[in-house]
Design an enzyme around this catalytic site. Structure first.
Site, PDB file in Angstrom:
ATOM      1  N   GLY A 115      44.881 -59.562 -30.195  1.00 14.64           N
ATOM      2  CA  GLY A 115      45.866 -58.791 -30.965  1.00 14.64           C
ATOM      3  C   GLY A 115      47.170 -59.559 -31.027  1.00 14.64           C
ATOM      4  O   GLY A 115      47.267 -60.689 -30.550  1.00 14.64           O
ATOM      5  N   LYS A 174      43.974 -67.326 -37.139  1.00 17.70           N
ATOM      6  CA  LYS A 174      45.398 -67.262 -37.511  1.00 17.70           C
ATOM      7  C   LYS A 174      46.205 -68.392 -36.872  1.00 17.70           C
ATOM      8  O   LYS A 174      47.300 -68.712 -37.319  1.00 17.70           O
ATOM      9  CB  LYS A 174      46.001 -65.888 -37.202  1.00 17.70           C
ATOM     10  CG  LYS A 174      45.969 -65.451 -35.738  1.00 17.70           C
ATOM     11  CD  LYS A 174      47.034 -66.057 -34.859  1.00 17.70           C
ATOM     12  CE  LYS A 174      46.776 -65.796 -33.397  1.00 17.70           C
ATOM     13  NZ  LYS A 174      47.678 -66.538 -32.497  1.00 17.70           N
ATOM     14  N   GLU A 207      46.159 -73.792 -29.760  1.00 25.26           N
ATOM     15  CA  GLU A 207      44.719 -73.887 -30.056  1.00 25.26           C
ATOM     16  C   GLU A 207      44.437 -74.239 -31.519  1.00 25.26           C
ATOM     17  O   GLU A 207      43.368 -74.731 -31.854  1.00 25.26           O
ATOM     18  CB  GLU A 207      44.016 -72.553 -29.731  1.00 25.26           C
ATOM     19  CG  GLU A 207      43.992 -72.155 -28.263  1.00 25.26           C
ATOM     20  CD  GLU A 207      42.786 -72.716 -27.520  1.00 25.26           C
ATOM     21  OE1 GLU A 207      42.257 -73.764 -27.915  1.00 25.26           O
ATOM     22  OE2 GLU A 207      42.401 -72.094 -26.505  1.00 25.26           O
TER      23      GLU A 207
HETATM   24  N1  LIG Z   1      50.156 -67.217 -24.589  1.00 28.64           N
HETATM   25  C1  LIG Z   1      49.884 -66.225 -25.415  1.00 28.64           C
HETATM   26  O1  LIG Z   1      50.801 -65.548 -25.878  1.00 28.64           O
HETATM   27  C2  LIG Z   1      48.467 -65.909 -25.772  1.00 28.64           C
HETATM   28  C3  LIG Z   1      47.438 -66.832 -25.616  1.00 28.64           C
HETATM   29  N2  LIG Z   1      46.165 -66.502 -25.988  1.00 28.64           N
HETATM   30  C4  LIG Z   1      45.077 -67.454 -25.834  1.00 28.64           C
HETATM   31  O2  LIG Z   1      44.774 -67.573 -24.445  1.00 28.64           O
HETATM   32  C5  LIG Z   1      44.274 -68.896 -24.148  1.00 28.64           C
HETATM   33  C6  LIG Z   1      45.135 -69.495 -23.052  1.00 28.64           C
HETATM   34  O3  LIG Z   1      46.438 -69.588 -23.562  1.00 28.64           O
HETATM   35  P1  LIG Z   1      47.708 -69.796 -22.628  1.00 28.64           P
HETATM   36  O4  LIG Z   1      47.513 -69.156 -21.303  1.00 28.64           O
HETATM   37  O5  LIG Z   1      48.862 -69.391 -23.423  1.00 28.64           O
HETATM   38  O6  LIG Z   1      47.682 -71.380 -22.458  1.00 28.64           O
HETATM   39  P2  LIG Z   1      48.311 -72.228 -21.287  1.00 28.64           P
HETATM   40  O7  LIG Z   1      48.363 -73.623 -21.795  1.00 28.64           O
HETATM   41  O8  LIG Z   1      49.543 -71.598 -20.762  1.00 28.64           O
HETATM   42  O9  LIG Z   1      47.196 -72.135 -20.131  1.00 28.64           O
HETATM   43  C7  LIG Z   1      45.895 -72.625 -20.352  1.00 28.64           C
HETATM   44  C8  LIG Z   1      45.004 -72.084 -19.284  1.00 28.64           C
HETATM   45  O10 LIG Z   1      43.666 -72.552 -19.502  1.00 28.64           O
HETATM   46  C9  LIG Z   1      43.210 -73.205 -18.308  1.00 28.64           C
HETATM   47  N3  LIG Z   1      42.286 -74.295 -18.622  1.00 28.64           N
HETATM   48  C10 LIG Z   1      42.415 -75.251 -19.542  1.00 28.64           C
HETATM   49  N4  LIG Z   1      41.374 -76.078 -19.524  1.00 28.64           N
HETATM   50  C11 LIG Z   1      40.557 -75.637 -18.538  1.00 28.64           C
HETATM   51  C12 LIG Z   1      39.327 -76.080 -18.002  1.00 28.64           C
HETATM   52  N5  LIG Z   1      38.708 -77.157 -18.508  1.00 28.64           N
HETATM   53  N6  LIG Z   1      38.774 -75.363 -17.003  1.00 28.64           N
HETATM   54  C13 LIG Z   1      39.396 -74.288 -16.508  1.00 28.64           C
HETATM   55  N7  LIG Z   1      40.575 -73.821 -16.965  1.00 28.64           N
HETATM   56  C14 LIG Z   1      41.137 -74.490 -17.957  1.00 28.64           C
HETATM   57  C15 LIG Z   1      44.465 -73.742 -17.671  1.00 28.64           C
HETATM   58  O11 LIG Z   1      44.225 -74.005 -16.326  1.00 28.64           O
HETATM   59  P3  LIG Z   1      45.103 -75.049 -15.505  1.00 28.64           P
HETATM   60  O12 LIG Z   1      46.409 -74.372 -15.268  1.00 28.64           O
HETATM   61  O13 LIG Z   1      44.311 -75.278 -14.271  1.00 28.64           O
HETATM   62  O14 LIG Z   1      45.247 -76.276 -16.371  1.00 28.64           O
HETATM   63  C16 LIG Z   1      45.414 -72.554 -17.882  1.00 28.64           C
HETATM   64  O15 LIG Z   1      45.159 -71.512 -16.986  1.00 28.64           O
HETATM   65  C17 LIG Z   1      44.322 -69.652 -25.481  1.00 28.64           C
HETATM   66  O16 LIG Z   1      43.059 -69.595 -26.082  1.00 28.64           O
HETATM   67  C18 LIG Z   1      45.346 -68.857 -26.310  1.00 28.64           C
HETATM   68  O17 LIG Z   1      45.130 -68.990 -27.698  1.00 28.64           O
HETATM   69  C19 LIG Z   1      45.878 -65.277 -26.480  1.00 28.64           C
HETATM   70  C20 LIG Z   1      46.864 -64.331 -26.638  1.00 28.64           C
HETATM   71  C21 LIG Z   1      48.226 -64.581 -26.308  1.00 28.64           C
HETATM   72  O1  LIG Z   2      47.961 -65.556 -29.876  1.00 25.99           O
HETATM   73  C1  LIG Z   2      49.144 -65.440 -29.688  1.00 25.99           C
HETATM   74  C2  LIG Z   2      49.881 -64.209 -30.014  1.00 25.99           C
HETATM   75  O2  LIG Z   2      49.025 -63.167 -30.344  1.00 25.99           O
HETATM   76  C3  LIG Z   2      49.915 -66.580 -29.140  1.00 25.99           C
HETATM   77  O3  LIG Z   2      50.143 -67.478 -30.181  1.00 25.99           O
HETATM   78  P1  LIG Z   2      50.376 -69.012 -29.840  1.00 25.99           P
HETATM   79  O4  LIG Z   2      49.139 -69.482 -29.135  1.00 25.99           O
HETATM   80  O5  LIG Z   2      50.596 -69.669 -31.165  1.00 25.99           O
HETATM   81  O6  LIG Z   2      51.597 -69.083 -28.960  1.00 25.99           O
END
Ligand SMILES: NC(=O)C1=CN([C@@H]2O[C@H](COP(=O)(O)OP(=O)(O)OC[C@H]3O[C@@H](n4cnc5c(N)ncnc54)[C@H](OP(=O)(O)O)[C@@H]3O)[C@@H](O)[C@H]2O)C=CC1
Ligand SMILES: O=C(CO)COP(=O)(O)O
Length: 323
Positions: free
Chosen positions: A122, A177, A267
Site C-alpha cells: 500500500g 509503481k 527496487e
Molecule cells: N521503505 C519503505 O517505505 C517501503 C519499502 N518496501 C519494500 O520493502 C523492501 C525492503 O525495503 P527497505 O527496507 O526500504 O530497504 P532497505 O534498503 O532499507 O533494507 C533492505 C533490507 O533487505 C535485506 N536484504 C537485502 N538483500 C538481502 C539478502 N540477500 N538476504 C537477506 N536480506 C537481504 C537487508 O538486509 P541487510 O541489512 O542485512 O543488508 C535489509 O534488511 C523493498 O522491496 C521495498 O520496495 C515496501 C513498502 C515501504
Molecule cells: O513503497 C514505498 C511506499 O509505499 C516506498 O517507496 P520507495 O521504495 O520508492 O521509497
C-alpha cells in the site's frame, strides 16, 4: 494454538510471537507498528547472532520485509526450519526476481506452499509511519482468515488495514509503481509541470493494469490503495527512493551516482529490467516503463525519452492497447 482454526475469534486476538525478517527501513517500520500493538516482536537480519531457524521456531506470524534479492535465500532457509504447522507468512517486498521473473509471493508459494501467505502492500512510506502519521494499507490473501488475522495484528488508530482477495494484484501494484516513480521523479526534476506529471501517472496506471491482467490479477484491484494509492504516494513524495533516483538523473547524475546518493533500496531500477523481459515475451505495451528502462540502460537521454513519449502514434485512450 492454531490461528486459523477459529475464524470467529474476537478482533482483539493477539498472537504470541511475530518475527520480522529484514532490519531495513521497511522491516523497522513494520516492527514499530507491531510493537505499538503490544505484540512480541523480534527482528532478524543477516547481522543477527541467532540463526533464523531458531528465531522463527515459536512464531505465529513471519513477516518478510527484505528487498527482492534476499527473498529466495530467506524462503529457502525457512524450508528447513522447524516452523509451527499453523504459521502465517507475510510478504512485504515490492520487486521482481531477475532469474525467474517471479514476484515475491510466487517465490514464497513455490518454496513454502503449505503455509497461508498474505501480501502486505500500500502507500506506506516508512518515514511517515515511523512519525506516527495516519496510513492505510492492504493485506491480501487467498486465505481470508489469514488476511483477517494479519489485518487485526496491524490495525491501530494510525494504521488502517483493508483486506483484499487478490494477492497478485496487490503485490504488482506496489512493485510496478516503483518504475513509474523513477519516471515521475525525472519529470519533476526537469520541471515539466503538473500536466505532464498527471499524464504520466494516469497513463502508467493503465500499463500497470495491463501487466497485472497478464499475471491474472483483477483490474479493479489497481484502483485501490495498493495500486493507484501507492502510485500517488510514491510519485508525489521526495521520501520515495525511486522518485529520488529519477530526480537525481534529471539533475544530470549518472544512474550509478543517483543510486549511490539514495539511502536504501530503489527496487524500480531492477524491476524495470525484469518487467521489460516479461513485456517483451508477452507483447504487453508499457511505453512509460519501456522509456524508463531505456533511460536506465543509457540507451537514450532524458530529453529523448520525453520526446519519444510525446511523439508516439495517436490512439484511443484504451486499456486494451497492444504493442
Ligand atoms: N521503505 C519503505 O517505505 C517501503 C519499502 N518496501 C519494500 O520493502 C523492501 C525492503 O525495503 P527497505 O527496507 O526500504 O530497504 P532497505 O534498503 O532499507 O533494507 C533492505 C533490507 O533487505 C535485506 N536484504 C537485502 N538483500 C538481502 C539478502 N540477500 N538476504 C537477506 N536480506 C537481504 C537487508 O538486509 P541487510 O541489512 O542485512 O543488508 C535489509 O534488511 C523493498 O522491496 C521495498 O520496495 C515496501 C513498502 C515501504
Ligand atoms: O513503497 C514505498 C511506499 O509505499 C516506498 O517507496 P520507495 O521504495 O520508492 O521509497
Amino acid at each position: 494454538m492454531n490461528l486459523l482454526s477459529n475464524p470467529d475469534r474476537p478482533s482483539e486476538y493477539v498472537p504470541q510471537n511475530i518475527t520480522v525478517i529484514g532490519a531495513g527501513a521497511w522491516g523497522s517500520a513494520i516492527a514499530f507498528l507491531l510493537n505499538q500493538n503490544h505484540h512480541q516482536v523480534q527482528i532478524w537480519s543477516r547481522q543477527s547472532e541467532v540463526p533464523l531457524s531458531a528465531m522463527v521456531a515459536d512464531s505465529d506470524v513471519i513477516i518478510s520485509a527484505v528487498s527482492i534479492k534476499g527473498v529466495r535465500a530467506i524462503a529457502t532457509q525457512l524450508q528447513t526450519a522447524n516452523l509451527r504447522p499453523d504459521v502465517i507468512l507475510v510478504s512485504a517486498t515490492k520487486g521482481l526476481e531477475p532469474a525467474t521473473l517471479a514476484t515475491p509471493s510466487q517465490i514464497w508459494r513455490s518454496l513454502l506452499p503449505v503455509y497461508p501467505l498474505v501480501v502486505l502492500s500500500g502507500p506506506n512510506l516508512s518515514k511517515e509511519i515511523m512519525a506516527g502519521q495516519p496510513t492505510a494499507t492492504v493485506v491480501a490473501s487467498e486465505h481470508p482468515h489469514a488476511a483477517q488475522l494479519v489485518q487485526n495484528i496491524f490495525a491501530s488508530r494510525n494504521f488502517r488495514v483493508y483486506t483484499n482477495p487478490d494477492p497478485i494484484g496487490v503485490e504488482l501494484g506496489g512493485t510496478l509503481k516503483n518504475v513509474i516513480a523513477i519516471a515521475v521523479g525525472a519529470c519533476d526534476g526537469l520541471n515539466l509541470g503538473t500536466n505532464a506529471k498527471s499524464a504520466l501517472i494516469t497513463r502508467s496506471l493503465i500499463e500497470i493494469i495491463r501487466v497485472g491482467v497478464f499475471f491474472g490479477a483483477q483490474p479493479e484491484t489497481f484502483w485501490g490503495l495498493s495500486g493507484l494509492g501507492d502510485l500517488l504516494a510514491t510519485c508525489n513524495s521526495s521520501l520515495s527512493r525511486n522518485y529520488q533516483v529519477g530526480y537525481a538523473i534529471a539533475q544530470g547524475k549518472s544512474l550509478e551516482a543517483a543510486i549511490a546518493s539514495t539511502v536504501g533500496t530503489a527496487e524500480g531500477v531492477n524491476t524495470a529490467h525484469v518487467l521489460m523481459e516479461i513485456c517483451d515475451r508477452a507483447q504487453i505495451s508499457v511505453p512509460v516503463s519501456r522509456y524508463v528502462h531505456r533511460l536506465l540502460r543509457g540507451e537514450i537521454t532524458l530529453q529523448q525519452a520525453v520526446e519519444g513519449l510525446m511523439d508516439r502514434d495517436l490512439k484511443a485512450e484504451s486499456l486494451q492497447e497492444h504493442s
